[in-house]
Design a protein around this motif. Structure first.
Motif, PDB file in Angstrom:
ATOM      1  N   TYR A  88       3.376   1.414   4.110  1.00  0.00           N
ATOM      2  CA  TYR A  88       2.862   0.075   3.790  1.00  0.00           C
ATOM      3  C   TYR A  88       3.982  -0.948   3.719  1.00  0.00           C
ATOM      4  O   TYR A  88       5.150  -0.609   3.572  1.00  0.00           O
ATOM      5  N   GLU A  89       3.593  -2.225   3.803  1.00  0.00           N
ATOM      6  CA  GLU A  89       4.603  -3.267   3.970  1.00  0.00           C
ATOM      7  C   GLU A  89       5.556  -3.363   2.794  1.00  0.00           C
ATOM      8  O   GLU A  89       6.734  -3.700   2.968  1.00  0.00           O
ATOM      9  N   VAL A  90       5.098  -3.036   1.573  1.00  0.00           N
ATOM     10  CA  VAL A  90       5.998  -3.145   0.425  1.00  0.00           C
ATOM     11  C   VAL A  90       7.039  -2.025   0.419  1.00  0.00           C
ATOM     12  O   VAL A  90       7.986  -2.072  -0.362  1.00  0.00           O
ATOM     13  N   GLY A  91       6.890  -1.028   1.288  1.00  0.00           N
ATOM     14  CA  GLY A  91       7.886   0.028   1.403  1.00  0.00           C
ATOM     15  C   GLY A  91       8.919  -0.235   2.486  1.00  0.00           C
ATOM     16  O   GLY A  91       9.812   0.585   2.709  1.00  0.00           O
ATOM     17  N   THR A  92       8.805  -1.404   3.145  1.00  0.00           N
ATOM     18  CA  THR A  92       9.689  -1.702   4.275  1.00  0.00           C
ATOM     19  C   THR A  92      11.161  -1.709   3.884  1.00  0.00           C
ATOM     20  O   THR A  92      12.007  -1.119   4.569  1.00  0.00           O
ATOM     21  N   ALA A  93      11.492  -2.386   2.784  1.00  0.00           N
ATOM     22  CA  ALA A  93      12.900  -2.459   2.363  1.00  0.00           C
ATOM     23  C   ALA A  93      13.443  -1.069   2.066  1.00  0.00           C
ATOM     24  O   ALA A  93      14.578  -0.745   2.430  1.00  0.00           O
ATOM     25  N   ARG A 388      10.782  -9.018   1.775  1.00  0.00           N
ATOM     26  CA  ARG A 388      11.429  -7.722   2.020  1.00  0.00           C
ATOM     27  C   ARG A 388      12.340  -7.402   0.838  1.00  0.00           C
ATOM     28  O   ARG A 388      13.554  -7.583   0.889  1.00  0.00           O
ATOM     29  N   LEU A 389      11.739  -6.939  -0.235  1.00  0.00           N
ATOM     30  CA  LEU A 389      12.474  -6.640  -1.455  1.00  0.00           C
ATOM     31  C   LEU A 389      12.297  -5.181  -1.835  1.00  0.00           C
ATOM     32  O   LEU A 389      11.237  -4.593  -1.620  1.00  0.00           O
ATOM     33  N   GLY A 390      13.330  -4.620  -2.431  1.00  0.00           N
ATOM     34  CA  GLY A 390      13.222  -3.266  -2.947  1.00  0.00           C
ATOM     35  C   GLY A 390      12.371  -3.227  -4.208  1.00  0.00           C
ATOM     36  O   GLY A 390      12.196  -4.237  -4.900  1.00  0.00           O
ATOM     37  N   ARG A 423      12.168  -9.576 -15.435  1.00  0.00           N
ATOM     38  CA  ARG A 423      11.913  -8.146 -15.279  1.00  0.00           C
ATOM     39  C   ARG A 423      12.025  -7.715 -13.810  1.00  0.00           C
ATOM     40  O   ARG A 423      12.558  -6.642 -13.492  1.00  0.00           O
ATOM     41  N   GLY A 424      11.541  -8.572 -12.919  1.00  0.00           N
ATOM     42  CA  GLY A 424      11.627  -8.265 -11.488  1.00  0.00           C
ATOM     43  C   GLY A 424      13.063  -8.225 -11.013  1.00  0.00           C
ATOM     44  O   GLY A 424      13.445  -7.349 -10.213  1.00  0.00           O
ATOM     45  N   ASN A 425      13.895  -9.143 -11.496  1.00  0.00           N
ATOM     46  CA  ASN A 425      15.294  -9.178 -11.074  1.00  0.00           C
ATOM     47  C   ASN A 425      16.061  -7.952 -11.569  1.00  0.00           C
ATOM     48  O   ASN A 425      17.000  -7.489 -10.917  1.00  0.00           O
ATOM     49  N   GLN A 426      15.654  -7.407 -12.712  1.00  0.00           N
ATOM     50  CA  GLN A 426      16.283  -6.168 -13.186  1.00  0.00           C
ATOM     51  C   GLN A 426      16.013  -5.022 -12.206  1.00  0.00           C
ATOM     52  O   GLN A 426      16.903  -4.226 -11.912  1.00  0.00           O
ATOM     53  N   LEU A 427      14.787  -4.967 -11.691  1.00  0.00           N
ATOM     54  CA  LEU A 427      14.451  -3.942 -10.694  1.00  0.00           C
ATOM     55  C   LEU A 427      15.230  -4.161  -9.400  1.00  0.00           C
ATOM     56  O   LEU A 427      15.673  -3.196  -8.758  1.00  0.00           O
TER      57      LEU A 427
END
Length: 437
Positions: A88-93, A388-390, A423-427
């Motif tokens: 899926y697209e969120v797994g691209t990175a 495209r984010l991890g 929280r997102g930036n920590q990830l």
């Protein structure tokens, strides 16, 4: 004597077995298409298998997107990876930064002498899966985007023009007010809060979701969701929720049944829901573009891609790559693409497939089915190629958690969006540390 005769007969039988059948190379394709979509995937494989005799594509269902991606990576580490893995697209990175795990589609096609022109693809689709050097990393397969669905019967009851749905958020508010006044208990809801109301919303307004060109330019990206535009939008949604115009029905696609049952009159979700709605809805519905704020310069632009693509796993024999290349060439044919689009509701990812579908009269017979293509066919910008984010799946979970506190009255939109960023930036920093080793 009997034993000798049996052995002789067995040897004679073996000589008449087709050498093509013995030499056929099997290509494993792990996917996440369940229900009716399993039949679609199987039919694609059967069509290819019947078109030639050298290769046999074997589709294998491996659970939902998260399960199949996890299984694929584990199988690679164990030396048992499939030839093709749907991700899926969120797994691209994660796939991009998994060094050495995959081979690019461009490389596969070039090595096997199969012509492949990236310009044939819809720009907003192809650009998401393309590296800075112009290589197509994975093959766009079941691509979707976000759209607005509305209940035409409810619109008519409220005195609204069912053939002219709201195009701006001001018009949406007026429509929901009319729907509520007409007795509709749930004028508006949404599926996939983060995807529809932050990711696609930002792209549709040509605004960034994250720095570093939404993560395309490197691992140092940070979220940019607590900006004036996004804050304005969530303040608007918060006000609509308090007035009973917007009803939150849950995460992911949990709001789907509320629209399909006729409870909610407007929803936002995936263009791939079209076929299911057409089959299940007991009312006349319409499909339209996402609303936008008319005073925002550059809006509307294009929405971001959803769905999944096909990745080619590394470390396979050369004949397997030849088979993969031929299979990709087969499913990329405009006629195959057009048939898949009309069957599933996923986007026709090539321009030629869109033209075939349009010429067939499909869009005239199915009004609104062209909306997702029209949204995506525009030229993409750095803000609208996609995100495209991890750790994107976990970031979406944070968006759900934080925005749910808006609808429950525990947080104001600014505090929720600020927490999403923190929280997102920590990830993102965790993903950067792991992949910079």
């Amino acid at each position: 004597m009997k034993i000798k005769k049996i052995a002789a007969l067995s040897l004679l039988s073996a000589t008449f077995i087709s050498p093509l059948a013995l030499a056929q190379t099997e290509i494993e394709w792990w996917h996440s298409m369940d229900g009716a979509l399993t039949d679609w995937v199987n039919d694609l494989a059967d069509g290819f298998n019947e078109s030639q005799t050298e290769f046999k594509v074997i589709p294998i269902y491996k659970g939902d997107y998260e399960q199949s991606m996890t299984a694929g990576v584990a199988a690679y580490r164990a030396g048992e990876a499939p030839d093709i893995l749907q991700v899926y697209e969120v797994g691209t990175a994660s796939m991009i930064y998994a060094d050495g795990v995959t081979k690019s589609v461009t490389e596969i096609m070039q090595e096997n002498g199969i012509p492949f022109d990236l310009n044939n693809y819809i720009p907003a689709v192809a650009s998401y899966y393309t590296a800075p050097n112009g290589e197509l990393l994975s093959l766009p397969f079941n691509s979707s985007t976000t759209v607005m669905y509305y209940n035409k019967d409810a619109f008519k009851k409220a005195g609204l023009d069912a053939e002219n749905p709201p195009k701006t958020w001001d018009e949406v508010r007026k429509a929901t007010e009319a729907l509520k006044a007409a007795g509709v208990s749930c004028p508006m809801t949404t599926e996939w809060m983060g995807w529809t109301q932050l990711e696609s919303f930002s792209a549709w307004h040509n605004a960034p979701y994250a720095s570093e060109n939404n993560g395309f330019d490197g691992l140092g990206a940070e979220l940019l969701v607590n900006q004036p535009l996004q804050l304005r939008h969530f303040n608007n949604l918060d006000a609509m929720a308090k007035e009973g115009l917007f009803h939150y029905k849950g995460r992911a696609s949990e709001a789907g049944p509320a629209f399909r049952s006729g409870e909610c009159a407007i929803t936002f979700g995936s263009s791939a829901s079209y076929a299911g709605l057409k089959r299940d809805a007991k009312f006349e519905f319409g499909e339209s573009t996402l609303p936008y704020y008319a005073d925002v310069e550059g809006a509307p632009q294009n929405t971001v891609i959803g769905g999944a693509s096909l990745w080619v796993m590394n470390g396979k024999p050369l004949d397997h790559y030849r088979g993969v290349a031929q299979f990709f060439d087969y499913i990329s044919q405009p006629e195959i693409q057009a048939a898949s689009h009309m069957r599933t509701g996923y986007l026709p990812v090539t321009k030629a497939a869109f033209e075939i579908t349009e010429a067939s009269g499909f869009y005239e017979e199915n009004p609104g089915a062209n909306v997702p293509v029209e949204q995506m066919i525009r030229k993409a910008t750095d803000n609208t190629r996609g995100i495209r984010l991890g750790n994107m799946l976990q970031i979406r979970a944070i968006v759900d958690e934080e925005t749910e506190q808006i609808w429950s009255g525990q947080k104001n939109p600014e505090a929720a969006l600020n927490n999403i960023e923190e929280r997102g930036n920590q990830l993102l920093r965790r993903f950067e540390r792991v992949n910079n080793r």
